[in-house]
Structures are given as C-alpha cells and as structure tokens.
Design a protein around this motif. Structure first.
Motif, mmCIF file in Angstrom:
data_model
loop_
_atom_site.group_PDB
_atom_site.id
_atom_site.type_symbol
_atom_site.label_atom_id
_atom_site.label_comp_id
_atom_site.label_asym_id
_atom_site.label_seq_id
_atom_site.Cartn_x
_atom_site.Cartn_y
_atom_site.Cartn_z
ATOM 1 N N TRP A 47 0.829 -1.198 0.000
ATOM 2 C CA TRP A 47 0.000 0.000 0.000
ATOM 3 C C TRP A 47 0.866 1.251 0.000
ATOM 4 C CZ3 TRP A 47 -4.757 -0.792 3.771
ATOM 5 C CH2 TRP A 47 -5.521 -1.859 3.281
ATOM 6 N N THR A 50 0.803 8.568 2.874
ATOM 7 C CA THR A 50 1.171 9.973 2.888
ATOM 8 C C THR A 50 1.566 10.332 4.313
ATOM 9 O OG1 THR A 50 -1.085 10.726 3.350
ATOM 10 C CG2 THR A 50 -0.475 10.432 1.028
ATOM 11 N N SER A 53 -2.039 9.730 6.099
ATOM 12 C CA SER A 53 -2.964 8.629 5.821
ATOM 13 C C SER A 53 -2.272 7.547 4.994
ATOM 14 C CB SER A 53 -4.189 9.155 5.050
ATOM 15 O OG SER A 53 -3.795 9.650 3.779
ATOM 16 N N TYR A 55 -3.323 4.470 1.948
ATOM 17 C CA TYR A 55 -4.352 4.179 0.959
ATOM 18 C C TYR A 55 -4.030 2.862 0.262
ATOM 19 C CZ TYR A 55 -0.752 6.295 -2.014
ATOM 20 O OH TYR A 55 0.441 6.607 -2.624
ATOM 21 N N PRO A 56 -5.064 2.057 -0.021
ATOM 22 C CA PRO A 56 -4.833 0.778 -0.698
ATOM 23 C C PRO A 56 -4.269 0.990 -2.090
ATOM 24 C CG PRO A 56 -7.018 0.858 0.290
ATOM 25 C CD PRO A 56 -6.474 2.255 0.343
ATOM 26 N N ALA A 57 -3.274 0.226 -2.440
ATOM 27 C CA ALA A 57 -2.651 0.314 -3.757
ATOM 28 C C ALA A 57 -1.807 -0.946 -3.946
ATOM 29 C CB ALA A 57 -1.797 1.566 -3.876
#
Length: 294
Positions: A47, A50, A53, A55-57
């Motif tokens: 994932w 930042t 936060s 974020y799914p990736a």
C-alpha cells in the motif's frame, strides 16, 4: 465380493473425514492467528502512505525505498551481528549448563532443583530483568565502583552501558534459557551406555564430547539456535533501552515506522525480516533433522 471392498472404502472415507474434523479446530486457530496476520502484513506492505494517511494500492515503492537505502543494509547487518554474537554466547553457556546438569549431577532431584534454579530470572518480566542491568553497568554503578575500589581501573568504563556490549549482555541474559532447555532435553535422552562404551574403548573425555555427545545433541542445539536467533532478530525493546537509543536493529526500524503511522513501510520491513529469518532457519535445518525432537 464387491461388498467388502465397498465397506473398506466407506470405512476409510469415514476415518479420513473424522481425522479432518479433529484437525479443523487447530487449522482454524493457525489460520486466524498465524496465516491471516502474515497475509495481511504482506498485502499492506504494497500500500501507499502519505504524511497523514495510508491508501490501498499495489506498488513497490516501500520495497524500492528499503532495498535502495544504505541505512536498511546497515540496520540489517547490525541485527545479524547481534544475533550471531548472542547465539554464540548463549550456545556456549547453555551447552555448558546442560552438560553439567545431564552428566555431572547424578541425582534426579538435584537435576530438577538446579534446572528450576535456572528459571528463577524468568519469574519476572523481560523489561524488569533488562532494566536491572542499568544501575549495575552505569558510570557510577556497582561494576565500575567495584573495579575502582579494587584498583583495577582509575576511571569509570564508559562502554559498559549504552553500547553494543550492554545490548548483547542483555540478550544473553534474556535468552540463554531458550538454549539450555532443548539441549538439556536432548542430552537426557542420550543412552549412558554409549558413553561407557566410548570410555571402555579408550576415548578421552574430549573425544567422547566431540564424537558422541555433540553429534547426538545437534537436534537440541538447532532448536535452541532457532529460538535464540528468532527472538534476537525480532527484539527491539532491548536495543532501545540498553543502547540508550544510540543503536538500531530491524525491530526498532519497524517500531519507529509504526510510531510515525507509516504502516506500509513497517509491513514491508517486517516482510523482509521474516524472509531473512526463514532463510536463516532453512539453512540451519539443512544440517540436522529436528523432526525427531518435535
């Protein structure tokens, strides 16, 4: 004639189903508490993140950063150094203690009593046992004061605390018992008639040790080695306290990432650490088959 065959097949199928049902609870426990967390860590390691936060990736940025950073290699080398030195020290101490208990203490009562004596430090938490070294090794601690009073040194030794020496000393103190137990267990299974046969054939004590006892104790040595190496490589509290936050290992690297909420980076580091530990264990298992001990 077909009837008995059908009955045997039905009986075999029933036994297989019964065995599968009996193993189902353990399989579920292993899935939810071992396999699922590892799979989750692997997924999150890909994932993105930042400053505020995640974020799914599906990206290799975390692994690319780790594998191209010289700090990563330095930290891993430092971790391996701690593991190797702690392993060698615990093996020497653990083998000596186990050998004494197994072959020099004749009374079973005394064997049990002395073995339980070795476990007394484990009646308290790891952190308490680790922190107890700080007043002993400090600049004005017991060790330095005693050495100065005896005239051995003129000024306090700075390297006793908040150094690699302090970290390794704490590791050896914390994990030696994990080496003693499997080695002692293996030595107690050695047939004493083999030692008598070696002596009857003119073998010296050293020859008996190297040609009879050590080869038969290899499974216990490997089990203890796996315990110690795995625990040292995953530890981070000991390095933090005993080095005064001046040293780092992979566990501290993961802990720092978690503190900064960089979970994908922490997971990627954890995956690399897991692969490293599994590789080390695989190499060790090439030398001896420990399934006889399990």
């Amino acid at each position: 004639m077909p009837a008995p065959t059908t009955k045997r097949q039905s009986h075999g199928l029933s036994d297989a189903l019964s065995g599968w049902l009996m193993s189902l609870p353990l399989a579920l426990i292993l899935f939810f508490f071992l396999l699922l967390p590892i799979v989750t860590i692997v997924i999150v390691s890909f994932w993105g993140a930042t400053e505020y936060s995640i974020y799914p990736a599906f990206q290799f940025d975390n692994y690319e950063f780790l594998l191209t950073s010289p700090v990563t290699y330095q930290v891993f080398l430092n971790t391996i150094k701690y593991a190797v030195i702690a392993w060698a020290a615990t093996l020497l101490i653990g083998f000596t203690i186990a050998y004494f208990l197994a072959f020099h203490v004749r009374s079973l009562v005394w064997q049990i009593a002395l073995f339980l004596l070795c476990t007394i430090p484990f009646w308290t938490s790891n952190i308490i046992r680790m922190i107890s070294w700080i007043p002993f090794l400090g600049r004005n601690g017991i060790a330095n004061s005693t050495l100065i009073d005896l005239g051995i040194i003129d000024q306090p030794l700075e390297w006793l605390l908040y150094s690699d020496f302090a970290v390794i000393l704490a590791f050896v103190h914390l994990y030696t018992l994990f080496m003693v137990v499997p080695i002692f267990n293996t030595m107690m299974r050695i047939d004493k008639s083999l030692l008598e046969a070696a002596y009857d054939n003119g073998a010296t004590g050293f020859q008996t040790l190297t040609n009879v006892i050590i080869p038969l104790t290899k499974p216990g040595i490997m089990i203890g080695s796996i315990f110690v190496i795995t625990l040292v490589m995953g530890d981070f509290i000991t390095v933090r306290f005993m080095s005064g936050s001046q040293k780092a290992n992979v566990g501290r690297l993961i802990s720092n990432d978690i503190g900064l909420l960089q979970y994908p980076s922490a997971c990627a580091t954890a995956v690399i650490l897991l692969m490293t530990v599994l590789l080390v264990i695989a190499v060790m298992l090439r030398f001896v088959d420990i399934r006889k001990e399990l």
